[in-house]
Design an enzyme around this catalytic site. Sequence first.
Site, PDB file in Angstrom:
ATOM      1  N   GLN A  66     -32.622 -18.246 -20.074  1.00  0.00           N
ATOM      2  CA  GLN A  66     -32.568 -19.707 -20.010  1.00  0.00           C
ATOM      3  C   GLN A  66     -31.952 -20.149 -18.686  1.00  0.00           C
ATOM      4  O   GLN A  66     -31.363 -19.334 -17.965  1.00  0.00           O
ATOM      5  CB  GLN A  66     -31.773 -20.217 -21.223  1.00  0.00           C
ATOM      6  CG  GLN A  66     -31.729 -21.706 -21.415  1.00  0.00           C
ATOM      7  CD  GLN A  66     -30.484 -22.324 -20.834  1.00  0.00           C
ATOM      8  OE1 GLN A  66     -29.527 -21.625 -20.498  1.00  0.00           O
ATOM      9  NE2 GLN A  66     -30.480 -23.635 -20.711  1.00  0.00           N
ATOM     10  N   ASN A  70     -29.368 -21.527 -17.425  1.00  0.00           N
ATOM     11  CA  ASN A  70     -27.997 -21.305 -16.935  1.00  0.00           C
ATOM     12  C   ASN A  70     -27.572 -19.840 -16.941  1.00  0.00           C
ATOM     13  O   ASN A  70     -26.425 -19.530 -16.629  1.00  0.00           O
ATOM     14  CB  ASN A  70     -26.988 -22.153 -17.720  1.00  0.00           C
ATOM     15  CG  ASN A  70     -26.760 -21.672 -19.147  1.00  0.00           C
ATOM     16  OD1 ASN A  70     -27.260 -20.639 -19.560  1.00  0.00           O
ATOM     17  ND2 ASN A  70     -26.009 -22.449 -19.920  1.00  0.00           N
ATOM     18  N   LYS A  71     -28.499 -18.922 -17.271  1.00  0.00           N
ATOM     19  CA  LYS A  71     -28.140 -17.510 -17.318  1.00  0.00           C
ATOM     20  C   LYS A  71     -28.091 -16.913 -15.904  1.00  0.00           C
ATOM     21  O   LYS A  71     -28.608 -17.478 -14.943  1.00  0.00           O
ATOM     22  CB  LYS A  71     -29.142 -16.738 -18.186  1.00  0.00           C
ATOM     23  CG  LYS A  71     -29.156 -17.200 -19.642  1.00  0.00           C
ATOM     24  CD  LYS A  71     -27.792 -17.111 -20.287  1.00  0.00           C
ATOM     25  CE  LYS A  71     -27.802 -17.412 -21.782  1.00  0.00           C
ATOM     26  NZ  LYS A  71     -28.005 -18.844 -22.073  1.00  0.00           N
ATOM     27  N   ASN A  72     -27.458 -15.739 -15.793  1.00  0.00           N
ATOM     28  CA  ASN A  72     -27.290 -15.107 -14.474  1.00  0.00           C
ATOM     29  C   ASN A  72     -28.624 -14.856 -13.787  1.00  0.00           C
ATOM     30  O   ASN A  72     -28.738 -14.977 -12.566  1.00  0.00           O
ATOM     31  CB  ASN A  72     -26.522 -13.800 -14.615  1.00  0.00           C
ATOM     32  CG  ASN A  72     -25.081 -14.025 -15.042  1.00  0.00           C
ATOM     33  OD1 ASN A  72     -24.723 -15.098 -15.525  1.00  0.00           O
ATOM     34  ND2 ASN A  72     -24.243 -13.005 -14.876  1.00  0.00           N
ATOM     35  N   ILE A  73     -29.620 -14.443 -14.562  1.00  0.00           N
ATOM     36  CA  ILE A  73     -31.004 -14.320 -14.101  1.00  0.00           C
ATOM     37  C   ILE A  73     -31.845 -15.203 -15.008  1.00  0.00           C
ATOM     38  O   ILE A  73     -31.745 -15.105 -16.230  1.00  0.00           O
ATOM     39  CB  ILE A  73     -31.496 -12.858 -14.192  1.00  0.00           C
ATOM     40  CG1 ILE A  73     -30.736 -11.979 -13.198  1.00  0.00           C
ATOM     41  CG2 ILE A  73     -32.995 -12.766 -13.959  1.00  0.00           C
ATOM     42  CD1 ILE A  73     -30.925 -12.342 -11.741  1.00  0.00           C
TER      43      ILE A  73
END
Length: 383
Positions: A182, A184-187
């Site tokens: 999603q 806001n995730k790191n990737i």
Amino acid sequence: MSHPPFLPFTRPHVDAATIAAVSEVLASGWIASGPKVAAFESCLSDLFGGRPVRAFSSGTATLEVALRLAGIGPGDEVITTSITWAATANVIVAGGARPVFVDVDPRTRNLDLAAAAAAITPRTRALLPVYLAGLPLDMDRLYALAKAHGLRVIEDAAQALDARWNGKRIGSFGDLVSFSFQANKNITCAEGGCLVVNSAAEAEHAERLRLQGVVRTGPDGMDMVEPGGKFNLSDINAAIGLGQLPHLQAVTRRRAELACAYFDIAGRSDAESLGIELPPPSSTTGALGNWHMFQVVLPADRIAGGRAAVMNAMRADGIGTGVHYPAVHRYTYYRSLGWRDGALPHAERIGRGILTLPLFPAMRDGDVERVWASLTAACKGLL
């Protein structure tokens, strides 16, 4: 007098090459699931040591499918944490099972395994831990507990891409492991997720559940062997993910640097006297987190106006914050299932006071100082 630009708690970065790759997909005429999804799954499988991986439209979908793969349904119980996004519990309910919330470890804020062990009943079918802010719990204890009671483990590793346990990447071992991509995730894939499974048979089953339970019976025929969902990832999203994956190590490294900067400035401030609780270190008894988020816990009950007042004061300073998460068992729906205040004291206290501070790779070290100055000033003015 000019003010510094607004600093959100997170900001995705998509480079020019990835934007160009998305444009190529759009121009190709094949924008649904296709070769980019297959390539993305192959890269993810390599990342997780060759284990089978299937991509989905969201991390919620991966959890729902994981529960189906584990055969969990009506009458079953799944032990999980209350400090999580609502999806973790909602997918259990959607499958007809009952979520059994247990308290969290007050230091790691993850599932308390002793409490989980005490909550096991003859109806318990699975453990569903969540790795808050990308910090794994004790994986040896988790899987020993599951083995002792014949339980499946469904890891909600939505936030934990590139986190490690005793040097092994989360997802490269274990049972069913779910990740989110999603925004806001790191990737990120903008939206998306993946599920790491144990065998080719489970991967095939996951594919059926991903697209309505349909199987092909030839060039002109199909059958539907079980109800499934509409959970497939598009090639557009996969192209974003393919562009993001090569930057994973750099992203993890920069997040760790920013977390260190937070710890350094907190150690030189009056955080302790203000009652601001720092997150656990990134490396704790074998667990190495990926610093998906940097979260403090405020003494919300002592602050005039509570956490919201601190968030408003920081927003006035041009700093965005987030809440990840209120305790799920205190939501109206889960109260209707019988959960009451006082059932999980650590989770409830953390849920009232937890605050996510800005942390993303494009931040500068000076931004950390600005955030911390705003946080401590707000707390001093409201205590």
